[in-house]
Write a protein that holds these residues in place. Sequence first.
Motif, short mmCIF file in Angstrom:
data_model
loop_
_atom_site.label_atom_id
_atom_site.label_comp_id
_atom_site.label_asym_id
_atom_site.label_seq_id
_atom_site.Cartn_x
_atom_site.Cartn_y
_atom_site.Cartn_z
N GLN A 287 6.88 45.12 -23.30
CA GLN A 287 5.42 45.04 -23.22
C GLN A 287 4.91 45.75 -21.96
O GLN A 287 5.55 45.71 -20.93
CB GLN A 287 4.96 43.60 -23.20
CG GLN A 287 5.20 42.89 -24.52
CD GLN A 287 4.65 41.50 -24.50
OE1 GLN A 287 3.47 41.32 -24.27
NE2 GLN A 287 5.50 40.54 -24.76
N ARG B 80 -2.62 44.08 -23.92
CA ARG B 80 -1.19 44.35 -23.95
C ARG B 80 -0.86 45.48 -24.92
O ARG B 80 -1.46 45.59 -25.98
CB ARG B 80 -0.42 43.10 -24.40
CG ARG B 80 -0.37 42.04 -23.36
CD ARG B 80 0.49 40.91 -23.81
NE ARG B 80 -0.19 40.21 -24.92
CZ ARG B 80 0.19 39.07 -25.40
NH1 ARG B 80 1.24 38.46 -24.93
NH2 ARG B 80 -0.48 38.50 -26.38
N VAL C 129 2.04 46.04 -27.09
CA VAL C 129 3.12 45.17 -27.52
C VAL C 129 4.30 45.96 -28.07
O VAL C 129 4.17 47.13 -28.43
CB VAL C 129 2.63 44.13 -28.56
CG1 VAL C 129 1.59 43.22 -27.96
CG2 VAL C 129 2.08 44.81 -29.79
N PRO D 42 -0.28 40.18 -34.88
CA PRO D 42 0.80 39.72 -34.00
C PRO D 42 1.80 38.79 -34.70
O PRO D 42 1.42 37.94 -35.50
CB PRO D 42 0.06 39.00 -32.88
CG PRO D 42 -1.27 38.65 -33.43
CD PRO D 42 -1.58 39.65 -34.50
N TYR E 290 5.73 36.82 -33.45
CA TYR E 290 6.62 36.55 -32.32
C TYR E 290 8.05 36.61 -32.82
O TYR E 290 8.37 36.07 -33.88
CB TYR E 290 6.31 35.19 -31.69
CG TYR E 290 5.03 35.20 -30.92
CD1 TYR E 290 5.03 35.41 -29.54
CD2 TYR E 290 3.82 35.04 -31.56
CE1 TYR E 290 3.84 35.44 -28.83
CE2 TYR E 290 2.62 35.08 -30.85
CZ TYR E 290 2.65 35.28 -29.49
OH TYR E 290 1.47 35.32 -28.78
N THR F 168 9.06 37.10 -28.01
CA THR F 168 8.34 38.32 -27.66
C THR F 168 7.32 38.64 -28.74
O THR F 168 7.65 38.59 -29.93
CB THR F 168 9.34 39.49 -27.53
OG1 THR F 168 10.34 39.14 -26.58
CG2 THR F 168 8.64 40.77 -27.09
N GLN G 58 3.57 43.79 -32.80
CA GLN G 58 2.53 44.08 -33.80
C GLN G 58 3.25 44.59 -35.04
O GLN G 58 4.02 45.54 -34.97
CB GLN G 58 1.55 45.13 -33.30
CG GLN G 58 0.67 44.66 -32.19
CD GLN G 58 -0.39 43.68 -32.64
OE1 GLN G 58 -0.12 42.77 -33.40
NE2 GLN G 58 -1.59 43.84 -32.19
#
Length: 167
Positions: free
Chosen positions: A16, A25, A27, A98, A100, A132, A135
Motif C-alpha cells: 500500500q 490509499r 491499495v 475493497p 481484505y 491487507t 481492490q
Amino acid sequence: MSYTTPTRWHNATKKQHRCEWCGERIVIGERYATWRSFYDAPMTTRVHEECHEDMLDALEPGETFMPWSAERPPKPAQTTSGEGLVPGPDAARADERPYYVHRNSGGAVFVKEGEFFEQQGGLTEEWGKHWTVVQACSIEHARAIGELTLPDKAAAQTPGGEGHARS
C-alpha cells in the motif's frame, strides 16, 4: 538545482501507498504512477492512475501542488481482455471494491469482503492487523491478487520451496 525523473507506470502495487494528489490509499493490486523529484532532498511521488490524469489537466508545467489537497476523480471506464482474474495494464476498473486478504501459516489465502471485515472489527481488533486491503471486482479476483502479492512463508520453509538453500 532541482529536477524530476520521468513518470513510471506500475500495473499493480505489491504494497500500500498513499496518493500524493488525493491522500487516499493506493491499495494492493491497483495501477499507479510514480516519479522522483530532487529539490532540497529526494522525494518519491505516487498517484492513482485517474489522479495522474486529473493532475495533468489541473496544473501548468512546472507548477507544484499541496499534497492530499485534491479530491480523487472517478475511475475511468476500462475494457478488459478475456476473463483473467489477475490485474493487468487495465487493472483500474469501475466495478472494483475493497476486500481484505490474508495468507495463513499454511500458505492458504483467505478473503473477506471489505464491509463484512470492517463490521467484524477487523480494523480495530488484534486478529485483523495482518490482513491487507486490495481492490478487486470479485472474491476470486481478490484471492488471485493475494496469491500474487502476499508472501508465502510456508513454501519458503519446506524443502524444495522458494528460498530453500541446498548445500
